[in-house]
Write an enzyme that holds these catalytic residues in place. Structure first.
Site, PDB file in Angstrom:
ATOM      1  N   GLU A  68     -11.781   8.914 -17.409  1.00 39.11           N
ATOM      2  CA  GLU A  68     -11.112   8.098 -16.396  1.00 39.11           C
ATOM      3  C   GLU A  68     -11.499   6.628 -16.580  1.00 39.11           C
ATOM      4  O   GLU A  68     -12.503   6.171 -16.020  1.00 39.11           O
ATOM      5  CB  GLU A  68     -11.511   8.567 -14.994  1.00 39.11           C
ATOM      6  CG  GLU A  68     -11.088   9.994 -14.695  1.00 39.11           C
ATOM      7  CD  GLU A  68     -10.861  10.204 -13.201  1.00 39.11           C
ATOM      8  OE1 GLU A  68      -9.779  10.689 -12.845  1.00 39.11           O
ATOM      9  OE2 GLU A  68     -11.746   9.853 -12.410  1.00 39.11           O
TER      10      GLU A  68
ATOM     11  N   GLU B 205     -16.030   6.273  -8.587  1.00 39.43           N
ATOM     12  CA  GLU B 205     -16.214   5.742  -7.232  1.00 39.43           C
ATOM     13  C   GLU B 205     -17.615   6.070  -6.717  1.00 39.43           C
ATOM     14  O   GLU B 205     -18.191   5.291  -5.949  1.00 39.43           O
ATOM     15  CB  GLU B 205     -15.107   6.278  -6.306  1.00 39.43           C
ATOM     16  CG  GLU B 205     -13.785   5.557  -6.592  1.00 39.43           C
ATOM     17  CD  GLU B 205     -12.534   6.354  -6.290  1.00 39.43           C
ATOM     18  OE1 GLU B 205     -12.609   7.400  -5.635  1.00 39.43           O
ATOM     19  OE2 GLU B 205     -11.450   5.911  -6.747  1.00 39.43           O
TER      20      GLU B 205
ATOM     21  N   GLY C 250      -6.223   4.155  -9.681  1.00 39.77           N
ATOM     22  CA  GLY C 250      -5.613   3.597  -8.478  1.00 39.77           C
ATOM     23  C   GLY C 250      -4.948   2.250  -8.692  1.00 39.77           C
ATOM     24  O   GLY C 250      -4.612   1.561  -7.728  1.00 39.77           O
TER      25      GLY C 250
ATOM     26  N   GLY D  39      -5.370  11.433  -8.844  1.00 37.88           N
ATOM     27  CA  GLY D  39      -5.788  10.977  -7.526  1.00 37.88           C
ATOM     28  C   GLY D  39      -4.591  10.855  -6.599  1.00 37.88           C
ATOM     29  O   GLY D  39      -4.065  11.848  -6.090  1.00 37.88           O
ATOM     30  N   GLY D  40      -4.133   9.626  -6.406  1.00 38.21           N
ATOM     31  CA  GLY D  40      -3.067   9.324  -5.447  1.00 38.21           C
ATOM     32  C   GLY D  40      -1.871  10.263  -5.515  1.00 38.21           C
ATOM     33  O   GLY D  40      -1.384  10.738  -4.478  1.00 38.21           O
TER      34      GLY D  40
ATOM     35  N   ASN E  32      -7.596  15.190  -7.218  1.00 35.36           N
ATOM     36  CA  ASN E  32      -8.764  14.638  -6.525  1.00 35.36           C
ATOM     37  C   ASN E  32      -8.277  13.964  -5.247  1.00 35.36           C
ATOM     38  O   ASN E  32      -7.664  12.901  -5.305  1.00 35.36           O
ATOM     39  CB  ASN E  32      -9.465  13.632  -7.457  1.00 35.36           C
ATOM     40  CG  ASN E  32     -10.588  12.887  -6.768  1.00 35.36           C
ATOM     41  OD1 ASN E  32     -10.996  13.240  -5.667  1.00 35.36           O
ATOM     42  ND2 ASN E  32     -11.087  11.843  -7.413  1.00 35.36           N
ATOM     43  N   TRP E  33      -8.555  14.603  -4.117  1.00 33.14           N
ATOM     44  CA  TRP E  33      -8.028  14.084  -2.842  1.00 33.14           C
ATOM     45  C   TRP E  33      -8.895  12.978  -2.247  1.00 33.14           C
ATOM     46  O   TRP E  33      -8.571  12.444  -1.184  1.00 33.14           O
ATOM     47  CB  TRP E  33      -7.872  15.232  -1.836  1.00 33.14           C
ATOM     48  CG  TRP E  33      -6.729  16.143  -2.159  1.00 33.14           C
ATOM     49  CD1 TRP E  33      -5.819  15.995  -3.190  1.00 33.14           C
ATOM     50  CD2 TRP E  33      -6.350  17.340  -1.471  1.00 33.14           C
ATOM     51  NE1 TRP E  33      -4.912  17.026  -3.170  1.00 33.14           N
ATOM     52  CE2 TRP E  33      -5.216  17.867  -2.125  1.00 33.14           C
ATOM     53  CE3 TRP E  33      -6.863  18.012  -0.357  1.00 33.14           C
ATOM     54  CZ2 TRP E  33      -4.583  19.043  -1.698  1.00 33.14           C
ATOM     55  CZ3 TRP E  33      -6.236  19.182   0.067  1.00 33.14           C
ATOM     56  CH2 TRP E  33      -5.113  19.684  -0.600  1.00 33.14           C
ATOM     57  N   LYS E  34     -10.003  12.657  -2.868  1.00 33.49           N
ATOM     58  CA  LYS E  34     -10.873  11.573  -2.385  1.00 33.49           C
ATOM     59  C   LYS E  34     -11.091  11.719  -0.870  1.00 33.49           C
ATOM     60  O   LYS E  34     -11.193  12.817  -0.366  1.00 33.49           O
ATOM     61  CB  LYS E  34     -10.272  10.222  -2.760  1.00 33.49           C
ATOM     62  CG  LYS E  34      -9.901  10.177  -4.256  1.00 33.49           C
ATOM     63  CD  LYS E  34      -9.611   8.808  -4.761  1.00 33.49           C
ATOM     64  CE  LYS E  34      -9.279   8.901  -6.251  1.00 33.49           C
ATOM     65  NZ  LYS E  34      -9.221   7.630  -6.916  1.00 33.49           N
TER      66      LYS E  34
ATOM     67  N   HIS F 189     -17.981  10.838 -10.629  1.00 30.76           N
ATOM     68  CA  HIS F 189     -16.742  10.066 -10.480  1.00 30.76           C
ATOM     69  C   HIS F 189     -17.079   8.574 -10.391  1.00 30.76           C
ATOM     70  O   HIS F 189     -18.085   8.196  -9.789  1.00 30.76           O
ATOM     71  CB  HIS F 189     -15.973  10.520  -9.238  1.00 30.76           C
ATOM     72  CG  HIS F 189     -14.593   9.932  -9.194  1.00 30.76           C
ATOM     73  ND1 HIS F 189     -14.363   8.659  -8.745  1.00 30.76           N
ATOM     74  CD2 HIS F 189     -13.408  10.426  -9.598  1.00 30.76           C
ATOM     75  CE1 HIS F 189     -13.055   8.394  -8.857  1.00 30.76           C
ATOM     76  NE2 HIS F 189     -12.453   9.455  -9.371  1.00 30.76           N
TER      77      HIS F 189
ATOM     78  N   SER G 123      -4.095   6.846 -12.623  1.00 31.16           N
ATOM     79  CA  SER G 123      -2.677   6.576 -12.380  1.00 31.16           C
ATOM     80  C   SER G 123      -1.737   7.560 -13.082  1.00 31.16           C
ATOM     81  O   SER G 123      -0.680   7.166 -13.584  1.00 31.16           O
ATOM     82  CB  SER G 123      -2.330   5.124 -12.742  1.00 31.16           C
ATOM     83  OG  SER G 123      -3.095   4.232 -11.948  1.00 31.16           O
TER      84      SER G 123
HETATM   85  P1  PGA Z   1      -5.597   7.801  -9.411  1.00 33.11           P
HETATM   86  O1  PGA Z   1      -7.093   8.354  -9.313  1.00 33.11           O
HETATM   87  O2  PGA Z   1      -4.751   8.930 -10.005  1.00 33.11           O
HETATM   88  O3  PGA Z   1      -5.187   7.493  -8.001  1.00 33.11           O
HETATM   89  O4  PGA Z   1      -5.604   6.624 -10.307  1.00 33.11           O
HETATM   90  C1  PGA Z   1      -7.661   9.182 -10.294  1.00 33.11           C
HETATM   91  C2  PGA Z   1      -9.081   9.550  -9.930  1.00 33.11           C
HETATM   92  O5  PGA Z   1      -9.792   8.700  -9.369  1.00 33.11           O
HETATM   93  O6  PGA Z   1      -9.537  10.687 -10.186  1.00 33.11           O
END
Ligand code: PGA
Length: 250
Positions: free
Chosen positions: A167, A97, A173, A234-235, A9-11, A95, A213
């Site tokens: 999640e 967010e 994050g 994500g990251g 997930n590149w956000k 998601h 994470s």
């Molecule tokens: P993260 O994000 O791996 O940076 O914790 C995961 C996500 O939001 O899908």
């Protein structure tokens, strides 16, 4: 029988140029890898480029969100038919967010889920509890109600292509991953609720990914859990070598 699925997930990161530079480095690192399904979810302005650059490869690309209608006066939205028209067959829905910052609701996720299914788009529905909910021992209740609301009036045959991502919000994050046992426990709750909604067979066949994470250092232990069918990263999915190391977990 549930093929593992590793998704990035590149956000709101990476321009088209940066996305293509990622693929230049990443595609050779995972060439020929068939054990896991691999996908990245770029931002909308990069999605078309990434879809084009991944044609004929073992990497798929999907959208981070979509509307449920085909067209209309909805500024800022992208429809399922628009996604299909550029060759997009995957979408993230609900998601955290989107829920935390843009008021996404599971009622809307349900509409989007139905639309994705009707258009042959594989939906990855995200669920997960807040830290306060976990501390108040409300994790089970939260996950069950999120799954129930997202899957309202979805039949077993419609849920065939469904993917769920667990999640926990406290793990996104933050660098603090859920332990493999804690994640597996939550996956069990989700699978149990899925069997209530869509029958045992669908629940058994549905892939449940863990997200929050995920890194090369913890993916191996997570994937050892029978309940964990992949990861939404994500990251750590933003760097080609790091994401490739996650794909190649042992
Ligand atoms: P993260 O994000 O791996 O940076 O914790 C995961 C996500 O939001 O899908």
């Amino acid at each position: 029988m549930r093929k593992p699925f590793i998704a990035g997930n590149w956000k709101m990161y990476k321009t088209p140029k940066e996305s293509l530079a990622f693929l230049d480095a990443f595609l050779p690192l995972v060439e020929g890898h068939t054990r896991d399904e691999i996908a990245v979810f770029p931002t909308m302005s990069s999605l078309g480029y990434v879809l084009e650059a991944t044609v004929g490869t073992n990497v798929r690309a999907g959208a981070q969100n979509m509307h449920w209608l085909n067209e209309g006066p909805y500024t800022g939205q992208t429809s399922p038919t628009m996604l299909v028209s550029i060759g997009c067959r995957h979408v993230l829905l609900g998601h955290s967010e989107q829920r935390l910052y843009f008021n996404e609701t599971y009622e809307r996720v349900n509409l989007k889920l139905k639309a994705a299914i009707n258009h042959g788009i594989t939906p990855i529905v995200c669920v997960g509890e807040l830290l306060a909910e976990r501390e108040d021992l409300k994790t089970e209740e939260t996950l069950r109600s999120q799954v129930r609301a997202a899957l309202r009036n979805i039949s077993a045959s419609e849920a065939r292509r469904l993917v769920i991502a667990y999640e926990p919000i406290w793990a996104i994050g933050t660098g603090s991953t859920a332990s493999p046992e804690v994640a597996a426990e939550a996956h069990k709750i989700i699978r149990h609720e899925l069997s209530h909604c869509c029958g045992e067979q669908t629940a058994d066949n549905t892939r449940i990914l863990y997200g929050g994470s995920v890194k090369p250092e913890n993916i191996g232990a997570l994937m050892q859990q029978e309940e964990i069918d992949g990861a939404l990263v994500g990251g750590a999915s933003l760097v080609p070598t790091t994401f490739a190391n996650i794909v190649h977990y042992a």
